[in-house]
Design an enzyme around this catalytic site. Structure first.
Site, short mmCIF file in Angstrom:
data_model
loop_
_atom_site.label_atom_id
_atom_site.label_comp_id
_atom_site.label_asym_id
_atom_site.label_seq_id
_atom_site.Cartn_x
_atom_site.Cartn_y
_atom_site.Cartn_z
N TYR A 147 -72.47 30.47 1.67
CA TYR A 147 -72.80 29.12 1.21
C TYR A 147 -74.32 28.94 1.12
O TYR A 147 -74.86 28.58 0.08
CB TYR A 147 -72.18 28.12 2.17
CG TYR A 147 -72.38 26.66 1.82
CD1 TYR A 147 -71.59 26.06 0.83
CD2 TYR A 147 -73.31 25.86 2.49
CE1 TYR A 147 -71.74 24.71 0.52
CE2 TYR A 147 -73.46 24.53 2.20
CZ TYR A 147 -72.67 23.94 1.22
OH TYR A 147 -72.83 22.61 0.91
N ASN A 176 -75.90 16.02 5.53
CA ASN A 176 -74.52 15.62 5.89
C ASN A 176 -74.15 14.20 5.43
O ASN A 176 -74.71 13.22 5.94
CB ASN A 176 -74.32 15.71 7.40
CG ASN A 176 -74.54 17.11 7.92
OD1 ASN A 176 -75.65 17.64 7.81
ND2 ASN A 176 -73.52 17.72 8.45
P1 NAD Z 1 -65.66 18.71 -1.46
O1 NAD Z 1 -65.11 19.98 -0.91
O2 NAD Z 1 -64.89 17.46 -1.21
O3 NAD Z 1 -65.89 18.83 -3.03
C1 NAD Z 1 -66.15 20.05 -3.68
C2 NAD Z 1 -65.33 20.08 -4.96
O4 NAD Z 1 -65.62 21.28 -5.68
C3 NAD Z 1 -63.81 20.09 -4.67
O5 NAD Z 1 -63.17 19.13 -5.46
C4 NAD Z 1 -63.39 21.50 -5.04
O6 NAD Z 1 -62.04 21.59 -5.44
C5 NAD Z 1 -64.38 21.83 -6.14
N1 NAD Z 1 -64.54 23.27 -6.36
C6 NAD Z 1 -64.80 24.23 -5.44
N2 NAD Z 1 -64.89 25.43 -6.02
C7 NAD Z 1 -64.69 25.23 -7.35
C8 NAD Z 1 -64.64 26.09 -8.48
N3 NAD Z 1 -64.85 27.42 -8.38
N4 NAD Z 1 -64.41 25.53 -9.69
C9 NAD Z 1 -64.19 24.20 -9.84
N5 NAD Z 1 -64.21 23.34 -8.80
C10 NAD Z 1 -64.46 23.86 -7.58
O7 NAD Z 1 -67.15 18.59 -0.90
P2 NAD Z 1 -68.26 17.46 -1.14
O8 NAD Z 1 -68.73 17.03 0.19
O9 NAD Z 1 -67.79 16.45 -2.11
O10 NAD Z 1 -69.42 18.33 -1.78
C11 NAD Z 1 -69.76 18.25 -3.16
C12 NAD Z 1 -71.03 19.05 -3.43
O11 NAD Z 1 -72.11 18.51 -2.66
C13 NAD Z 1 -70.91 20.52 -3.04
O12 NAD Z 1 -71.60 21.29 -4.00
C14 NAD Z 1 -71.62 20.59 -1.72
O13 NAD Z 1 -72.18 21.87 -1.48
C15 NAD Z 1 -72.70 19.53 -1.89
N6 NAD Z 1 -73.13 19.02 -0.58
C16 NAD Z 1 -72.36 18.13 0.10
C17 NAD Z 1 -72.77 17.69 1.36
C18 NAD Z 1 -71.99 16.68 2.14
O14 NAD Z 1 -72.38 16.41 3.27
N7 NAD Z 1 -70.94 16.07 1.64
C19 NAD Z 1 -73.97 18.17 1.90
C20 NAD Z 1 -74.70 19.10 1.17
C21 NAD Z 1 -74.29 19.51 -0.07
N1 UDP Z 2 -68.40 20.01 14.82
C1 UDP Z 2 -67.81 19.61 16.01
N2 UDP Z 2 -66.48 19.30 16.01
C2 UDP Z 2 -65.71 19.37 14.88
C3 UDP Z 2 -66.33 19.77 13.66
C4 UDP Z 2 -67.68 20.08 13.67
O1 UDP Z 2 -68.46 19.53 17.06
O2 UDP Z 2 -64.51 19.08 14.97
C5 UDP Z 2 -69.85 20.28 14.83
C6 UDP Z 2 -70.28 21.55 14.11
O3 UDP Z 2 -70.24 22.65 14.99
C7 UDP Z 2 -71.70 21.19 13.69
C8 UDP Z 2 -71.65 19.68 13.43
O4 UDP Z 2 -70.49 19.22 14.11
O5 UDP Z 2 -72.60 21.43 14.74
C9 UDP Z 2 -71.54 19.32 11.96
O6 UDP Z 2 -70.49 20.09 11.42
P1 UDP Z 2 -69.99 19.94 9.92
O7 UDP Z 2 -69.00 21.02 9.68
O8 UDP Z 2 -69.59 18.54 9.67
O9 UDP Z 2 -71.30 20.15 9.04
P2 UDP Z 2 -72.44 21.29 9.03
O10 UDP Z 2 -72.31 22.18 10.23
O11 UDP Z 2 -72.21 22.03 7.77
O12 UDP Z 2 -73.70 20.52 9.07
#
Ligand code: NAD
Ligand code: UDP
Length: 316
Positions: A147, A176
């Site tokens: 990732y 996040n």
């Molecule tokens: P999510 O998992 O809910 O959404 C991701 C979407 O992408 C899903 O609908 C999934 O089916 C689709 N997808 C995955 N692989 C695919 C593929 N090969 N082809 C077509 N569709 C595909 O997650 P999210 O939180 O909504 O994240 C959306 C975007 O934002 C992602 O790129 C993620 O990396 C980025 N992002 C999110 C967060 C967050 O905290 N939510 C933080 C950093 C980055």
């Molecule tokens: N985490 C936790 N309990 C859970 C899920 C996640 O303590 O049930 C912790 C995880 O180890 C991380 C933080 O919460 O330190 C945020 O995790 P998340 O998967 O939401 O996002 P990311 O690690 O990608 O920032």
């Protein structure tokens, strides 16, 4: 009316974005393979003549069948349990080939393209809070690398398409983000803790819960994304988008417990490898360039998100 392509449109952020874009009078082509996304998230939009959903994997090239003016590239699993393990090669392919396919499309259509990058590009940060000029500290062979490095490679492709092909790019690094339309089974911390508390189960803390994260409410993030897309010509980012309020995971769990008093307790589980210790965005660039700051703080965001998950669990 603009025609806008959203990849990852049935996911958590993508579906919230599609709804907002439709509300503002745009036509939206939503593309997703539903790996972690759910059609349920876009159900209210399916009857709208300005909305079209296409099931497609962005690892393969995509022809939208019409001219698109903007592309939001969100397709990628974002939750560690869904991007790691057996999904890890697919995750890298989605990050890299997905970005490549969408950048080609942007070049052909003369479209502006926004990349949903991530705070994970900073890895285990040695600079705190994280500023965009910090180059990060990622373990390139660890379990999060599919990732983290996938997203870093996507950023590099974006900037090369900008320099070599003149593509109009916008890159945001999302920290996040949580809120309605997250899948209860998503596996990230906010959904896990809230759903556990609502079901009367114990709340799982990985490690000792002293690691920190900064939690942004979804509506604030969508606003930042749209401001970035509309930002001045030539402004590419990368820009940090997130809420600078920083909390330990234990503090987050205590906030959840205080709101859902079902007698759950905290239980401690093994800390996953390479789990970042500390994370907080410096958002001065977003404030300066986009005039954006998050408005919804964690207490209010948690209240709204708990109400959403209550409904999800009741209807399951
Ligand atoms: P999510 O998992 O809910 O959404 C991701 C979407 O992408 C899903 O609908 C999934 O089916 C689709 N997808 C995955 N692989 C695919 C593929 N090969 N082809 C077509 N569709 C595909 O997650 P999210 O939180 O909504 O994240 C959306 C975007 O934002 C992602 O790129 C993620 O990396 C980025 N992002 C999110 C967060 C967050 O905290 N939510 C933080 C950093 C980055
Ligand atoms: N985490 C936790 N309990 C859970 C899920 C996640 O303590 O049930 C912790 C995880 O180890 C991380 C933080 O919460 O330190 C945020 O995790 P998340 O998967 O939401 O996002 P990311 O690690 O990608 O920032």
């Amino acid at each position: 009316m603009k025609t806008i392509l959203v990849t990852g449109g049935t996911g958590f952020l993508g579906s919230n974005l599609c709804e907002r874009l439709i509300c503002e009078g745009n036509a939206v082509v939503c593309v997703d393979n539903n790996y972690t996304g759910r059609v349920k998230n876009i159900e209210s939009l399916l009857g709208n003549p300005n909305f079209r959903f296409v099931e497609h994997d962005v690892i393969e090239p995509f022809d939208p069948g019409c001219r698109v003016e903007q592309i939001y590239n969100l397709a990628c699993p974002a939750s560690p349990p869904f991007y790691q393990g057996k999904a890890s090669v697919m995750t890298t392919k989605t990050c890299v080939l997905g970005a490549l396919n969408m950048l080609e499309l942007a070049r052909e259509h003369g479209a502006t393209i926004l990349q949903a990058s991530t705070s994970e590009v900073y890895g285990e940060p040695r600079v705190h809070p994280q500023v965009e000029t910090y180059r990060g500290n990622v373990n390139p062979i660890g379990i999060r690398a599919c990732y983290d490095e996938g997203k870093r490679c996507a950023e590099s492709l974006f900037f090369d398409y900008h320099r070599q092909e003149g593509v109009d790019i916008k890159v945001i690094r999302i920290f996040n983000t949580y809120g309605p339309r997250m899948n209860p089974a998503d596996g990230r911390v906010v959904s896990n803790l809230i759903c556990q508390a609502l079901r009367g189960e114990d709340l799982t803390l990985y490690g000792d819960g002293s690691q920190t994260r900064s939690f942004c409410y979804v509506d604030d993030l969508i606003e930042a994304m749209m401001r970035m897309m509309a930002s001045r010509q030539g402004f590419t980012g990368p820009v940090n988008t997130g809420n600078p309020g920083e909390f330990t995971i234990r503090e987050l769990a205590e906030k959840v417990l205080a709101r859902v008093p079902h007698g759950s307790k905290l239980v401690y589980r093994e800390l996953p490898l390479d789990d970042p210790t500390q994370r907080r965005p410096d958002i001065s660039l977003a404030q300066r360039e986009l005039g954006w700051s998050p408005r919804i703080q964690l207490d209010e965001g948690l209240d709204r998100t708990i109400a959403y998950f209550r409904g999800e669990i009741a209807s399951a």
